[in-house]
Design a protein around this motif. Structure first.
Motif, mmCIF file in Angstrom:
data_model
loop_
_atom_site.group_PDB
_atom_site.id
_atom_site.type_symbol
_atom_site.label_atom_id
_atom_site.label_comp_id
_atom_site.label_asym_id
_atom_site.label_seq_id
_atom_site.Cartn_x
_atom_site.Cartn_y
_atom_site.Cartn_z
ATOM 1 N N SER A 14 66.853 51.723 -0.680
ATOM 2 C CA SER A 14 66.078 51.742 0.747
ATOM 3 C C SER A 14 66.467 53.158 1.253
ATOM 4 C CB SER A 14 66.670 50.757 1.524
ATOM 5 O OG SER A 14 68.002 50.873 1.990
ATOM 6 N N SER A 15 65.873 53.594 2.323
ATOM 7 C CA SER A 15 66.203 54.789 2.836
ATOM 8 C C SER A 15 67.411 54.966 3.393
ATOM 9 C CB SER A 15 65.387 55.170 4.063
ATOM 10 O OG SER A 15 65.368 54.159 5.016
ATOM 11 N N SER A 16 68.127 53.891 3.751
ATOM 12 C CA SER A 16 69.591 53.908 4.226
ATOM 13 C C SER A 16 70.605 54.013 3.128
ATOM 14 C CB SER A 16 70.028 52.587 5.140
ATOM 15 O OG SER A 16 69.867 51.288 4.223
ATOM 16 N N SER A 20 66.936 47.987 -1.669
ATOM 17 C CA SER A 20 65.699 47.596 -0.519
ATOM 18 C C SER A 20 65.286 45.894 -0.777
ATOM 19 C CB SER A 20 64.570 48.307 -1.459
ATOM 20 O OG SER A 20 63.140 48.061 -0.647
ATOM 21 N N GLN A 44 57.016 42.485 10.739
ATOM 22 C CA GLN A 44 57.571 43.423 11.616
ATOM 23 C C GLN A 44 59.062 43.604 11.531
ATOM 24 O OE1 GLN A 44 54.798 41.827 12.461
ATOM 25 N NE2 GLN A 44 53.336 43.283 11.709
ATOM 26 N N LYS A 45 59.731 42.483 11.353
ATOM 27 C CA LYS A 45 60.971 42.257 11.302
ATOM 28 C C LYS A 45 61.767 42.781 9.883
ATOM 29 C CE LYS A 45 61.389 40.570 15.468
ATOM 30 N NZ LYS A 45 62.011 41.335 16.243
ATOM 31 N N ARG A 46 60.931 43.063 8.922
ATOM 32 C CA ARG A 46 61.431 43.214 7.451
ATOM 33 C C ARG A 46 62.618 44.541 7.654
ATOM 34 N NH1 ARG A 46 57.974 42.911 2.309
ATOM 35 N NH2 ARG A 46 59.357 44.044 0.772
ATOM 36 N N GLN A 47 62.263 45.619 8.226
ATOM 37 C CA GLN A 47 63.226 46.648 8.149
ATOM 38 C C GLN A 47 64.509 46.203 9.110
ATOM 39 O OE1 GLN A 47 61.931 48.459 5.600
ATOM 40 N NE2 GLN A 47 63.334 49.965 6.461
ATOM 41 N N LEU A 48 64.278 45.473 10.199
ATOM 42 C CA LEU A 48 65.562 45.053 10.849
ATOM 43 C C LEU A 48 66.382 44.243 9.840
ATOM 44 C CD1 LEU A 48 65.861 44.009 14.527
ATOM 45 C CD2 LEU A 48 66.525 42.544 12.791
ATOM 46 N N GLN A 50 66.640 43.908 6.817
ATOM 47 C CA GLN A 50 67.272 44.612 5.552
ATOM 48 C C GLN A 50 68.577 45.603 6.338
ATOM 49 O OE1 GLN A 50 64.843 47.044 2.631
ATOM 50 N NE2 GLN A 50 65.760 48.949 3.613
ATOM 51 N N GLY A 51 68.065 46.268 7.239
ATOM 52 C CA GLY A 51 69.156 46.829 7.784
ATOM 53 C C GLY A 51 70.404 46.154 8.155
#
Length: 292
Positions: A14-16, A20, A44-48, A50-51
């Motif tokens: 992932s970008s973090s 991913s 829409q909660k996917r990135q949240l 994941q992080g």
């Protein structure tokens, strides 16, 4: 490095800087969280997700989300609380939505203590107590009402939550001074012990408040060991995570544990409109169970 290998590598990171969350893993987590917590996660909660779960992967020594999903399959209960803590936001404070406490102080507690003075009991449930600010605020107004009336009524508060970290904080009863803005100076002096030494900048709840509050883990979607009845249930800023069928079931179960005429308090952005015919709206996000 071959083009395919580069593509695979980029998909796995992932970008973090961590692994991913792939489609299959996210779908599994969505199904798992809905089934066990009643929380409906949108795309829409996917990135949240994941992080927030990357921290759990690191803590558990897992290299990817596939391993985390496998852990949940093998032992769902062991990780459920940590997962719920990671994906939900526990925003709370002392005396949040003060009009609820005003109703308790001015009307409800005096009435209940008078009605129960000949051997009765008063029970209040803080469902989704987070880090404990709500039940300890309830304990303050309850203790003050008992002192003011000289009542010997058996009065207690049950505080429950799914998050093990939140419950640990609540049991410790230790709060940073800058998180106590909702408490009057008089109540700070009466109900808190100021920390010293390594506890400088913190305050601990008074032992009297601890006597009034029982803190227990509980998943609202699972079986409930308590039988009630409760005079009041506080379930504030909890059902915002649930879909309509889950809310309807939960409100029905609350009605079954409240005494006739008992009160259910919801959060400022929550409503029971169209979800239950067992309650009447009697104030701002305050509902009273109809008499049978």
């Amino acid at each position: 490095m071959a083009t395919t290998a580069v593509s695979d590598f980029n998909a796995a990171v992932s970008s973090s800087g961590g692994p991913s969350l792939g489609d299959a893993e996210f779908q599994f987590l969505r199904d798992f969280v809905y089934r066990h917590c009643g929380i409906a996660l949108s795309e829409q909660k996917r990135q949240l997700v994941q992080g927030r779960l990357l921290r759990r992967l690191r803590a558990l020594g897992l290299k990817d989300f596939g391993g985390y999903c496998q852990l949940l399959r093998q032992d769902p209960d062991a990780e459920l609380g940590e997962l719920a803590s990671a994906i939900s936001t526990n925003v709370t404070s002392f005396f949040r939505e003060m009009h609820h406490y005003d109703l308790l102080v001015d009307e409800l507690l005096p009435r209940w203590l008078d009605e129960k003075k000949n051997g009765g009991r008063v029970r209040i449930w803080s469902a989704g107590c987070a880090t404990g600010e709500e039940p300890y605020a309830l304990a303050m107004v309850l203790a003050e009402a008992l002192e003011r009336t000289g009542s010997k009524v058996d009065a207690r508060i049950l505080a429950t939550d799914l998050s093990p970290q939140a419950l640990e904080h609540a049991r410790a009863g230790m709060y940073a001074l800058d998180r106590m803005g909702g408490i009057s100076d008089e109540r700070r002096r009466r109900w808190f012990l100021r920390g010293e030494g390594r506890y400088e900048g913190y305050a601990c709840v008074h032992p009297r408040l601890r006597e009034l509050v029982t803190i227990q883990p509980l998943n609202l979607l699972h079986d409930w060991p308590m039988r009630g009845p409760f005079e009041a249930i506080f379930c504030r800023n909890v059902v915002i995570y649930f879909d309509k069928p889950t809310k309807q079931r939960l409100f029905g179960r609350y009605a079954g544990l409240l005494e006739a005429g008992g009160y259910l308090f919801l959060g400022h952005s929550e409503s029971m409109h169209g979800l239950s015919d067992e309650f009447d709206l009697v104030g701002r996000t305050v509902y009273r169970r109809r008499a049978v």
